[in-house]
Structures are given as C-alpha cells and as structure tokens.
Design a protein around this motif. Structure first.
Motif, PDB file in Angstrom:
ATOM      1  N   ILE A   1      -5.810   9.843  -6.792  1.00  0.00           N
ATOM      2  CA  ILE A   1      -4.867   8.828  -6.312  1.00  0.00           C
ATOM      3  C   ILE A   1      -5.218   8.428  -4.886  1.00  0.00           C
ATOM      4  CG2 ILE A   1      -2.451   8.421  -5.690  1.00  0.00           C
ATOM      5  CD1 ILE A   1      -1.732  10.314  -8.067  1.00  0.00           C
TER       6      ILE A   1
ATOM      7  N   HIS B   1      -6.506   4.642  -3.257  1.00  0.00           N
ATOM      8  CA  HIS B   1      -5.979   3.988  -2.054  1.00  0.00           C
ATOM      9  C   HIS B   1      -7.105   3.720  -1.055  1.00  0.00           C
ATOM     10  CE1 HIS B   1      -1.716   3.974  -2.902  1.00  0.00           C
ATOM     11  NE2 HIS B   1      -1.714   5.264  -3.185  1.00  0.00           N
TER      12      HIS B   1
ATOM     13  N   THR C   1      -5.139  -2.859  -4.131  1.00  0.00           N
ATOM     14  CA  THR C   1      -5.014  -1.510  -4.673  1.00  0.00           C
ATOM     15  C   THR C   1      -4.852  -1.559  -6.196  1.00  0.00           C
ATOM     16  OG1 THR C   1      -3.919  -0.808  -2.630  1.00  0.00           O
ATOM     17  CG2 THR C   1      -3.697   0.636  -4.542  1.00  0.00           C
ATOM     18  N   ASP C   2      -5.564  -0.684  -6.886  1.00  0.00           N
ATOM     19  CA  ASP C   2      -5.506  -0.625  -8.352  1.00  0.00           C
ATOM     20  C   ASP C   2      -4.301   0.219  -8.767  1.00  0.00           C
ATOM     21  OD1 ASP C   2      -5.869  -0.406 -11.071  1.00  0.00           O
ATOM     22  OD2 ASP C   2      -7.994   0.107 -10.964  1.00  0.00           O
ATOM     23  N   TRP C   3      -3.111  -0.396  -8.724  1.00  0.00           N
ATOM     24  CA  TRP C   3      -1.891   0.343  -9.009  1.00  0.00           C
ATOM     25  C   TRP C   3      -1.784   0.772 -10.466  1.00  0.00           C
ATOM     26  CZ3 TRP C   3       0.820   2.575  -5.440  1.00  0.00           C
ATOM     27  CH2 TRP C   3       0.820   2.057  -4.140  1.00  0.00           C
TER      28      TRP C   3
ATOM     29  N   ILE D   1      -3.530   3.949 -10.666  1.00  0.00           N
ATOM     30  CA  ILE D   1      -2.769   4.974  -9.944  1.00  0.00           C
ATOM     31  C   ILE D   1      -1.616   5.482 -10.807  1.00  0.00           C
ATOM     32  CG2 ILE D   1      -1.170   5.294  -7.999  1.00  0.00           C
ATOM     33  CD1 ILE D   1      -3.073   3.656  -6.296  1.00  0.00           C
ATOM     34  N   VAL D   2      -0.932   4.573 -11.516  1.00  0.00           N
ATOM     35  CA  VAL D   2       0.140   5.000 -12.422  1.00  0.00           C
ATOM     36  C   VAL D   2      -0.415   5.952 -13.477  1.00  0.00           C
ATOM     37  CG1 VAL D   2       1.771   4.249 -14.190  1.00  0.00           C
ATOM     38  CG2 VAL D   2       1.581   2.964 -12.052  1.00  0.00           C
TER      39      VAL D   2
ATOM     40  N   TYR E   1      -0.827   9.279 -11.967  1.00  0.00           N
ATOM     41  CA  TYR E   1       0.477   9.931 -11.813  1.00  0.00           C
ATOM     42  C   TYR E   1       0.972  10.479 -13.156  1.00  0.00           C
ATOM     43  CZ  TYR E   1       1.610   9.059  -6.922  1.00  0.00           C
ATOM     44  OH  TYR E   1       1.642   9.100  -5.545  1.00  0.00           O
TER      45      TYR E   1
ATOM     46  N   ARG F   1       5.673   8.296  -8.667  1.00  0.00           N
ATOM     47  CA  ARG F   1       5.229   7.445  -9.774  1.00  0.00           C
ATOM     48  C   ARG F   1       6.106   6.195  -9.871  1.00  0.00           C
ATOM     49  NH1 ARG F   1       6.540   6.276 -14.917  1.00  0.00           N
ATOM     50  NH2 ARG F   1       4.813   5.810 -16.375  1.00  0.00           N
TER      51      ARG F   1
ATOM     52  N   ALA G   1       4.751   3.658  -7.640  1.00  0.00           N
ATOM     53  CA  ALA G   1       3.528   3.085  -8.192  1.00  0.00           C
ATOM     54  C   ALA G   1       3.846   2.107  -9.326  1.00  0.00           C
ATOM     55  CB  ALA G   1       2.604   4.199  -8.692  1.00  0.00           C
TER      56      ALA G   1
ATOM     57  N   GLU H   1       4.882  -1.200  -8.003  1.00  0.00           N
ATOM     58  CA  GLU H   1       3.758  -1.990  -7.508  1.00  0.00           C
ATOM     59  C   GLU H   1       2.953  -2.584  -8.661  1.00  0.00           C
ATOM     60  OE1 GLU H   1       3.379  -2.709  -4.449  1.00  0.00           O
ATOM     61  OE2 GLU H   1       4.614  -1.223  -3.404  1.00  0.00           O
ATOM     62  N   ALA H   2       2.866  -1.832  -9.751  1.00  0.00           N
ATOM     63  CA  ALA H   2       2.071  -2.297 -10.888  1.00  0.00           C
ATOM     64  C   ALA H   2       2.840  -3.286 -11.764  1.00  0.00           C
ATOM     65  CB  ALA H   2       1.620  -1.098 -11.728  1.00  0.00           C
TER      66      ALA H   2
END
Length: 383
Positions: free
Chosen positions: A266, A270, A279-281, A284-285, A288, A304, A307, A310-311
């Motif tokens: 993660i 960032h 950012t590749d959210w 990242i999810v 998480y 999470r 995240a 954001e996604a």
C-alpha cells in the motif's frame, strides 16, 4: 570514541556472556560496566580486538559480581573457569537477543525499552530522552524487564512475529532529543534481516523505508501536519523509496504474504504516484482486502473505508464506515473527511471539532482544529 562501533558490538558481547551461563540481567550490567571502562580507556589506548576486549572485561565484571553475591555461591565452580583471553568468537547471536527482548511476559513498552538497550546499544539516558520521561523512570522500567527475562534460556525458537511487532512499535514512536527512534528501528530491522531469512522481516523493512521516505514532507515549517495528498512529493527520499520497493518485490516473489508486506505494498502504491490524483486507489483497496483477511483488524477496515471513498466515491466510503464501531481510534476524523468530500460541510466541521478532542497527540489535534476552522470560515463566507 566510535559510538557506532560500540553500539554494533554491544549485543554480540552480551550474547557471549549469556551463552557462558550468565543470566540476562547480570550479563547486561557487566556489559555496561565494560562500556564505561571503554569510554575511559579507548581514546588513549584503543584495543586491536574491540569485541574481544569488551568480552574479557565484561566477563571479569560478571565474575566479580557473582563472587560478591552470596546467593550465587553455587555458581562459583563454574564462574571460576574463566576462558583464556583471546580473539572473540565470530558467532553472532544477536537474533536470540531480539527474541528475549520480545518475550511474551513483557509489556510492549518494556519490550521496546529492553530492545533499545540490549540490541540497540542505547543508554538509559538516551532512551529516557527519546520517550520524554525521567531517566530514573526508564531505569526502573528496564530493570523490571531484565528481572522478568532473567533465567530465560535460549532453548526454543523465538516468535518472529512478536519481534517484528516490537520493532514496529519502536518505529512508530518517531523521534525526540538525540535519538531518532524511526532511524534506529530501521537500523535494527536491517540487522534482523541480515540474521533471519523471513519475508515478513523484509516486508517490515520495506514498510519502514517507504514511510520514512516521506518524513521530510510530513510537517510544515511551523510544525503542523501536512496530509499525504498535500505533501510536496519532491521532498520525498527517492533512494529510500527505490530500495523499499526492491526489498518488497523480492519478498512478495516468495509468495508467503504477511501483513507487513501488504502494508508495504500500500505504501509503495502511494509512493509510486507522481501526484495524489494519480494514486491507484482501486489497487490499494484490493491490498486492504488482503490485509483485512490477514489481520481481521478493525483499524485496517477503517483505513479501507477511506480508500473505498477515493476509489468509488464518498458515499461508498460512508457506507463502509457505517459498518464499523464508532469508538475506533480516528473513526470520527475519518467520518469528518468523508462528509467533507460528500459536500456536507456543516457535519464535517462538527466532526472535525469532535475528533480534535479525541486526538492522541498535540500535532494531530491542532490539524483537526484547523480543519474545523477552515470549514466554519467557508460557511460564514457563503462558500
């Protein structure tokens, strides 16, 4: 005096005494006595074999103390057989010290203090300054920890996961005074990584490097916190990021995923984004999700939710947040952020103010107060 040399030799000298039969508390006292003699004598007459010198002097100090203690007379036959002075063994048993200092009978704070003293080679005064407590208080804490582990033998493999948690605690303490605990944690984790082949050790080292790389950008000149999205990425340490990513990739390639590797992944995502908006959210999810599966930690699910917002948008994040216990640390701050992103500024301002009262430290409290004031000012000016 070469302080770095002294600190690097201390754990090895301590383990030699323990392997010879000294209990941990007595051995640690003897090593400290030897270090005092080194400080006095080495500048004028440095030894050719520093470790061998320290082992010899420390062992003699242990023998003196053992002979003076009538309760230990039963050990006299053994302690009289002093090994002849000579080059120190090249065997490094520092790893055993890590396991001893992370003994399950110790509280987390005691385990951290003992690790810094025995493995890190820091003085009681340095540790006390780092924790902003009186030296006498820290000395008592360390003494209690030493008594707790006295008599514990190195006859069973230690729990690497416990050692890693102690090192992670050291890292998260940050820094104060003349001891940078974050840098010290990185140094100790490097040392551990050189002693044990374990992907989670590599994962923790990568995580530390990736977080530490952003350190210079985390605070403004006035000391206030700078959120990740607002940080000047030109101030990030690209060399540390590159090293952390390399270590992480090698660990992940072993296909033995653990929580520190997932956290590092993660952090790497960032670090890889040129701007906050890139950012590749989504990924990242997904990480998480892996982390939640590994730990079942509600704080992970809280992160999470951010995240997800954001996604997939703030409403999705708020839906995730609604499934979590609102007494979780920073739950209110996250709720404030998500409501702000959703356009509900009145609720966000109220929650930021509420979160400020719950903040664990002054810097975070001030940041949340400023967030509430910013939204209230916008509301007053009709924006």
């Amino acid at each position: 005096m070469d302080e770095a040399l002294i600190r690097s030799l201390t754990p090895g000298v301590l383990t030699v005494l323990v392997r010879r039969g000294a209990d941990f508390a007595a051995a640690e006292d003897a090593v400290q006595d030897a270090l005092v003699e080194a400080v006095r004598g080495w500048p004028d007459d440095p030894p050719r074999d520093p470790k061998g010198w320290l082992v010899t002097v420390a062992w003699r100090r242990f023998l003196d103390a053992s002979r003076a203690d009538t309760a230990r007379r039963r050990r006299e036959d053994r302690v009289e057989e002093e090994p002849a002075p000579g080059p120190a063994s090249g065997v490094d048993d520092t790893l055993q010290l890590y396991f001893l200092c992370a003994h399950p009978s110790l509280t987390p704070s005691s385990a951290v203090a003992l690790t810094l003293r025995a493995v890190g080679g820091l003085t009681t005064r340095q540790i006390a300054r780092a924790y902003l407590v009186p030296e006498a208080t820290m000395a008592q804490r360390i003494s209690r920890a030493k008594r707790t582990v006295s008599g514990v033998r190195f006859d069973r493999p230690g729990d690497v996961a416990t050692v890693l948690r102690v090192l992670y605690l050291v890292f998260n303490e940050g820094y104060s005074g003349d001891v940078d605990l974050a840098a010290e944690a990185i140094r100790l984790t490097r040392q551990l990584a050189a002693s044990v082949d374990h992907p989670e050790v590599a994962g923790l080292l990568a995580l530390m490097l990736l977080h530490h790389a952003r350190r210079a950008a985390r605070t403004a000149p006035d000391g206030s916190l700078v959120p990740l999205a607002e940080q000047d990425r030109g101030r990030w340490d690209t060399a540390s990021i590159a090293q952390g990513v390399r270590i992480l990739q090698a660990a992940l390639a072993r296909d033995r995923l653990g929580e520190f590797q997932a956290q590092a992944a993660i952090a790497a995502l960032h670090a890889d984004a040129p701007t906050a908006g890139e950012t590749d959210w989504v990924q990242i999810v997904e990480w998480y999700d892996e982390l939640a599966r590994l730990t079942d930690n509600p704080v992970v699910r809280l992160n999470r939710a951010v995240a997800v917002s954001e996604a997939d948008g703030p409403r999705a994040g708020l839906a995730e947040l609604a499934t979590l216990d609102d007494t979780l640390p920073r739950h209110t701050a996250v709720a404030a952020y998500l409501h702000e992103r959703d356009g509900d500024l009145d609720t966000a301002a109220r929650l930021y103010a509420e979160a400020a009262h719950k903040a664990p430290d002054l810097a975070e409290r001030d940041h949340l107060v400023r967030q509430a004031a910013r939204l209230n000012s916008r509301h007053r000016h009709g924006r």
